[in-house]
Design an enzyme around this catalytic site. Structure first.
Site, PDB file in Angstrom:
ATOM      1  N   ARG A 173      33.853  11.884 -58.346  1.00  0.00           N
ATOM      2  CA  ARG A 173      32.867  10.861 -58.676  1.00  0.00           C
ATOM      3  C   ARG A 173      33.262   9.712 -57.786  1.00  0.00           C
ATOM      4  O   ARG A 173      34.351   9.145 -57.935  1.00  0.00           O
ATOM      5  CB  ARG A 173      32.954  10.495 -60.166  1.00  0.00           C
ATOM      6  CG  ARG A 173      32.039   9.351 -60.577  1.00  0.00           C
ATOM      7  CD  ARG A 173      30.575   9.752 -60.460  1.00  0.00           C
ATOM      8  NE  ARG A 173      29.707   8.736 -61.069  1.00  0.00           N
ATOM      9  CZ  ARG A 173      29.179   7.714 -60.392  1.00  0.00           C
ATOM     10  NH1 ARG A 173      29.451   7.571 -59.101  1.00  0.00           N
ATOM     11  NH2 ARG A 173      28.392   6.858 -60.999  1.00  0.00           N
ATOM     12  N   HIS A 185      33.634   3.516 -57.348  1.00  0.00           N
ATOM     13  CA  HIS A 185      32.527   2.729 -57.904  1.00  0.00           C
ATOM     14  C   HIS A 185      33.043   1.758 -58.955  1.00  0.00           C
ATOM     15  O   HIS A 185      34.234   1.753 -59.295  1.00  0.00           O
ATOM     16  CB  HIS A 185      31.479   3.661 -58.528  1.00  0.00           C
ATOM     17  CG  HIS A 185      31.994   4.432 -59.709  1.00  0.00           C
ATOM     18  ND1 HIS A 185      32.797   5.551 -59.599  1.00  0.00           N
ATOM     19  CD2 HIS A 185      31.829   4.253 -61.049  1.00  0.00           C
ATOM     20  CE1 HIS A 185      33.101   6.024 -60.791  1.00  0.00           C
ATOM     21  NE2 HIS A 185      32.539   5.249 -61.696  1.00  0.00           N
ATOM     22  N   HIS A 214      31.304  -0.704 -62.632  1.00  0.00           N
ATOM     23  CA  HIS A 214      30.178  -0.909 -63.542  1.00  0.00           C
ATOM     24  C   HIS A 214      30.171  -2.341 -64.077  1.00  0.00           C
ATOM     25  O   HIS A 214      31.199  -3.018 -64.101  1.00  0.00           O
ATOM     26  CB  HIS A 214      30.247   0.039 -64.745  1.00  0.00           C
ATOM     27  CG  HIS A 214      30.421   1.479 -64.404  1.00  0.00           C
ATOM     28  ND1 HIS A 214      29.416   2.252 -63.899  1.00  0.00           N
ATOM     29  CD2 HIS A 214      31.507   2.299 -64.517  1.00  0.00           C
ATOM     30  CE1 HIS A 214      29.856   3.483 -63.716  1.00  0.00           C
ATOM     31  NE2 HIS A 214      31.123   3.534 -64.073  1.00  0.00           N
ATOM     32  N   GLU A 223      33.881   1.161 -69.486  1.00  0.00           N
ATOM     33  CA  GLU A 223      33.749   2.625 -69.511  1.00  0.00           C
ATOM     34  C   GLU A 223      34.917   3.248 -70.268  1.00  0.00           C
ATOM     35  O   GLU A 223      36.078   3.108 -69.878  1.00  0.00           O
ATOM     36  CB  GLU A 223      33.708   3.166 -68.074  1.00  0.00           C
ATOM     37  CG  GLU A 223      33.728   4.686 -67.980  1.00  0.00           C
ATOM     38  CD  GLU A 223      33.859   5.172 -66.543  1.00  0.00           C
ATOM     39  OE1 GLU A 223      34.671   6.093 -66.303  1.00  0.00           O
ATOM     40  OE2 GLU A 223      33.171   4.620 -65.653  1.00  0.00           O
ATOM     41  N   HIS A 226      37.135   1.998 -59.521  1.00  0.00           N
ATOM     42  CA  HIS A 226      37.931   3.174 -59.841  1.00  0.00           C
ATOM     43  C   HIS A 226      37.324   4.422 -59.211  1.00  0.00           C
ATOM     44  O   HIS A 226      36.204   4.393 -58.697  1.00  0.00           O
ATOM     45  CB  HIS A 226      38.038   3.351 -61.358  1.00  0.00           C
ATOM     46  CG  HIS A 226      36.713   3.365 -62.068  1.00  0.00           C
ATOM     47  ND1 HIS A 226      36.073   2.197 -62.448  1.00  0.00           N
ATOM     48  CD2 HIS A 226      35.892   4.374 -62.445  1.00  0.00           C
ATOM     49  CE1 HIS A 226      34.934   2.494 -63.049  1.00  0.00           C
ATOM     50  NE2 HIS A 226      34.786   3.816 -63.053  1.00  0.00           N
ATOM     51  N   GLU A 245      23.418   5.099 -65.529  1.00  0.00           N
ATOM     52  CA  GLU A 245      24.249   5.674 -64.485  1.00  0.00           C
ATOM     53  C   GLU A 245      23.660   5.407 -63.104  1.00  0.00           C
ATOM     54  O   GLU A 245      24.382   5.319 -62.109  1.00  0.00           O
ATOM     55  CB  GLU A 245      24.374   7.184 -64.738  1.00  0.00           C
ATOM     56  CG  GLU A 245      25.213   7.948 -63.755  1.00  0.00           C
ATOM     57  CD  GLU A 245      26.717   7.741 -63.928  1.00  0.00           C
ATOM     58  OE1 GLU A 245      27.476   8.442 -63.245  1.00  0.00           O
ATOM     59  OE2 GLU A 245      27.123   6.879 -64.727  1.00  0.00           O
ATOM     60  N   HIS A 282      29.909   6.911 -96.247  1.00  0.00           N
ATOM     61  CA  HIS A 282      30.561   5.674 -95.830  1.00  0.00           C
ATOM     62  C   HIS A 282      29.611   4.862 -94.965  1.00  0.00           C
ATOM     63  O   HIS A 282      28.501   5.296 -94.649  1.00  0.00           O
ATOM     64  CB  HIS A 282      31.841   5.984 -95.041  1.00  0.00           C
ATOM     65  CG  HIS A 282      31.595   6.632 -93.717  1.00  0.00           C
ATOM     66  ND1 HIS A 282      31.265   7.976 -93.588  1.00  0.00           N
ATOM     67  CD2 HIS A 282      31.600   6.145 -92.439  1.00  0.00           C
ATOM     68  CE1 HIS A 282      31.094   8.275 -92.315  1.00  0.00           C
ATOM     69  NE2 HIS A 282      31.284   7.178 -91.598  1.00  0.00           N
ATOM     70  N   HIS A 322      29.966   1.533 -91.643  1.00  0.00           N
ATOM     71  CA  HIS A 322      30.858   0.721 -90.818  1.00  0.00           C
ATOM     72  C   HIS A 322      30.403  -0.733 -90.888  1.00  0.00           C
ATOM     73  O   HIS A 322      29.256  -1.048 -90.542  1.00  0.00           O
ATOM     74  CB  HIS A 322      30.853   1.222 -89.378  1.00  0.00           C
ATOM     75  CG  HIS A 322      31.309   2.648 -89.258  1.00  0.00           C
ATOM     76  ND1 HIS A 322      32.627   3.021 -89.323  1.00  0.00           N
ATOM     77  CD2 HIS A 322      30.591   3.797 -89.125  1.00  0.00           C
ATOM     78  CE1 HIS A 322      32.719   4.327 -89.214  1.00  0.00           C
ATOM     79  NE2 HIS A 322      31.502   4.828 -89.095  1.00  0.00           N
ATOM     80  N   GLU A 331      27.551   2.965 -84.895  1.00  0.00           N
ATOM     81  CA  GLU A 331      28.320   4.187 -84.630  1.00  0.00           C
ATOM     82  C   GLU A 331      27.546   5.066 -83.653  1.00  0.00           C
ATOM     83  O   GLU A 331      26.358   5.347 -83.851  1.00  0.00           O
ATOM     84  CB  GLU A 331      28.577   4.947 -85.936  1.00  0.00           C
ATOM     85  CG  GLU A 331      29.283   6.287 -85.745  1.00  0.00           C
ATOM     86  CD  GLU A 331      29.522   7.019 -87.063  1.00  0.00           C
ATOM     87  OE1 GLU A 331      29.482   8.261 -87.064  1.00  0.00           O
ATOM     88  OE2 GLU A 331      29.742   6.341 -88.092  1.00  0.00           O
ATOM     89  N   HIS A 383      25.982   6.665 -94.494  1.00  0.00           N
ATOM     90  CA  HIS A 383      25.751   8.014 -93.995  1.00  0.00           C
ATOM     91  C   HIS A 383      26.944   8.895 -94.327  1.00  0.00           C
ATOM     92  O   HIS A 383      28.023   8.432 -94.687  1.00  0.00           O
ATOM     93  CB  HIS A 383      25.532   7.998 -92.475  1.00  0.00           C
ATOM     94  CG  HIS A 383      26.670   7.387 -91.706  1.00  0.00           C
ATOM     95  ND1 HIS A 383      26.871   6.023 -91.629  1.00  0.00           N
ATOM     96  CD2 HIS A 383      27.673   7.947 -90.979  1.00  0.00           C
ATOM     97  CE1 HIS A 383      27.942   5.771 -90.905  1.00  0.00           C
ATOM     98  NE2 HIS A 383      28.451   6.926 -90.495  1.00  0.00           N
TER      99      HIS A 383
END
Length: 575
Positions: free
Chosen positions: A268, A271, A273, A277, A316, A338, A454, A456, A461, A500
């Site tokens: 890859r 590059h 971002h 990541e 990276h 992407e 539960h 969050h 999530e 959920h």
């Protein structure tokens, strides 16, 4: 002589009277405009005022009342701008009147736009038979008896499909030729489906096709199969990448994911971002390298089950070893794409050669062989086995602080094992400080087991399912819920504080990643909440019997075992 204060008041009255004169003038000139719904929608009180008999005195009264409201300035601006629009509207009307009429509307017809119907008809191939259009005899009542049938005969119901729909038993349509959207025999129990045939989807999404009666209201789509994402192919069979983001799953605004495949020795390309990541190795092994803003270098080899984190803006590269690799990349921005990655090849292509040569302190002719297009994913030469051969260090040295260790060998961490239920292990900034805002749990569920009910409290999530079949019911206040089905390669998304569970509904283990955009992996356990709330409060609220209250846990269960026969609803016995 009047005092300065009284003079100021006099000036104010004079100003108000002047505005009043302007208002009355405008009201008289644009009386029709003033009575329009467009005007009333913006100045609601005018509708009541204009119900009085229209007269100059009435207009003066309206203006005098409005003089004490701030809306007067807005109204005057509105009328003035509208007056400027009148000549434009008249000119457009005159232009339209000069054109030949294209549509004639019968009396009482809608003023919706109706397009002209061409009188010419395209000519079909000479070998064709029949007609493209029917004739006027087909219009309206024709006197023929009704015919045709939508009756579905000899359909098959699966175990649990005749049970009370409120029980919401999982339905296995995998072996049924034509599943039917039926649950129970009364209430919201559905009906047969004569077609069109969507069974290829219905077998995978039984809880969507024949939803439990407890599902109600409307939720956003919270499931996306990565198999439906466009696959961007690398050069010369070197790999591919496909993504999920808020474009195909609009509710997923906080995180996005990329499924990335690298063939043996493929890259890859170098590059960076705008988003952070977080990465997970599905299989194979890779070498990652980066240089941070302090000029410190970092390089490491990681294997299946290991993770990495690259902060926003830090450049990276990723290269697969001789067995290739498949990776999951999770970004802390739901709108990440992407396709918007900053590539070193593109940077070189988008700068003058003279600037590049000056920056690299070389002759411009040395840049003749730089790529003419971006590489993205491309074949590479095999990396040396000894990582020291590629460990390039500058004056700033290598990263040494814990928050600068950009990989974590998660595959070597032993999980928490809950008998008959599954395993769970967590990595977050507690043990992986470089991953500043991403926390993750790797969950394994045995057949019949479930991740407890539960929610969050601090993060949405984002889920990725690696193996098995599962379902999730998501509840959102005040009274909506929906059940979704998930399989390998599917992405799930559950917004902040939506309750959920995750239940294994297949005959093999479920493996999934739970991702949070948070500095610590935390959740609220429903059963523990009930177990730690005063008993009387729970009993008075939910009317639960004492034997259920006696069994409420004081600890956090995380995972709960269950019967492999999903039609068995007695969960008090051991499984």
């Amino acid at each position: 002589m009047p005092t300065p204060k009284s003079k100021k008041r006099s000036d104010v009255h004079t100003g108000r009277e002047y505005i009043c004169v302007i208002a009355i003038s405008l009201l008289g000139k644009y009386k029709d405009l003033f009575q329009t719904r467009y005007c009333h929608d913006r100045f609601p009180y005018l509708k009541q005022l204009w119900s009085l008999q229209s007269s100059p005195s009435t207009a003066k009264k309206i203006s005098l009342v409005m003089i004490f409201y701030r809306e007067l300035v807005c109204l005057l601006s509105f009328l003035t701008l509208s007056s400027l629009a009148v000549p434009i509207g008249n000119e457009k009307l005159e232009r339209n009147e000069k054109r030949s009429p294209q549509n004639v509307y019968p009396q009482g017809a809608s003023d919706a736009v109706v397009l002209d119907i061409p009188t010419a008809t395209a000519v079909p191939p000479p070998s064709a038979s029949g007609d493209l259009y029917g004739d006027e005899s087909l219009l309206g009542y024709d006197g023929n008896p009704v015919s045709g049938s939508a009756v579905v005969e000899d359909y098959e119901l699966v175990p649990g499909q005749s049970a009370d729909a409120v029980e919401g038993i999982e339905l296995d349509f995998s072996e049924v030729e034509r599943p039917q959207p039926i649950r129970g025999t009364s209430g919201r129990s559905g009906a047969t489906d004569p077609g069109p045939d969507t069974s290829r989807y219905d077998r995978l999404n039984s809880d969507v096709f024949a939803s439990p009666a407890t599902d109600t209201g409307g939720l956003d789509q919270l499931q996306w199969p990565m198999g439906l994402s466009h696959n961007r192919l690398g050069l010369e069979r070197s790999g591919w990448a496909r993504q999920q983001n808020a474009v195909n799953l609009p509710a997923a605004t906080e995180m996005a994911g990329v499924d990335l495949r690298l063939s043996p020795n493929a890259y890859r390309e170098m590059h960076w971002h705008q988003a952070g990541e977080w990465g997970y190795v599905f299989n194979g092994s890779i070498r990652v390298a980066l240089v941070n803003e302090a000029g410190q270098s970092y390089i490491d080899d990681i294997n299946a089950g290991d993770v990495w984190y690259f902060p926003p803006g830090v450049p990276h590269s990723i290269q697969a070893f001789e067995q290739g690799a498949e990776l999951l990349l999770v970004f802390d921005d739901g709108f990440f794409s992407e396709d918007d990655t900053s590539l070193v090849t593109e940077m070189f292509l988008r700068n003058p050669r003279s600037v590049l040569a000056k920056d690299l302190q070389t002759d411009i002719s040395k840049l003749d062989n730089i790529p003419t297009d971006q590489l993205y994913i491309f074949p590479g030469t095999p990396p040396p086995k000894d990582i020291a051969e590629q460990n390039t260090t500058g004056p700033a040295g290598t990263t040494s602080q814990p928050n600068q260790q950009y990989t974590y060998h998660w595959s070597q961490q032993a999980p928490l094992t809950i008998p008959e239920a599954g395993t769970l292990k967590i990595v977050d900034p507690t043990t992986f400080p470089a991953s500043a805002d991403i926390s993750a749990a790797l969950v394994t569920l045995q057949p019949g087991a479930m991740r407890e009910l539960h929610w969050h409290p601090h993060s949405d999530e984002w889920n990725f399912f690696l193996k098995g079949r599962a379902r999730i019911t998501i509840y959102v206040a005040p009274s909506s819920s929906q059940t979704f089905d998930y399989g390998p390669g599917d992405v799930g998304y559950i917004p902040l504080t939506f309750s959920h569970y995750i239940e294994n509904i297949g005959d093999e283990e479920v493996v999934l990643l739970e991702m949070l955009k948070a500095p610590k992996f935390e959740d609220i356990s429903v059963s523990q909440w009930l177990g730690l709330t005063p008993r009387q409060v729970v009993k008075d609220t939910l009317n639960l019997p004492d034997e259920v209250l006696d069994n409420l846990p004081k600890y956090k269960p995380y995972l709960i075992s269950g019967p492999t026969n999903l039609t068995d609803t007695n969960y008090t016995k051991p499984f």
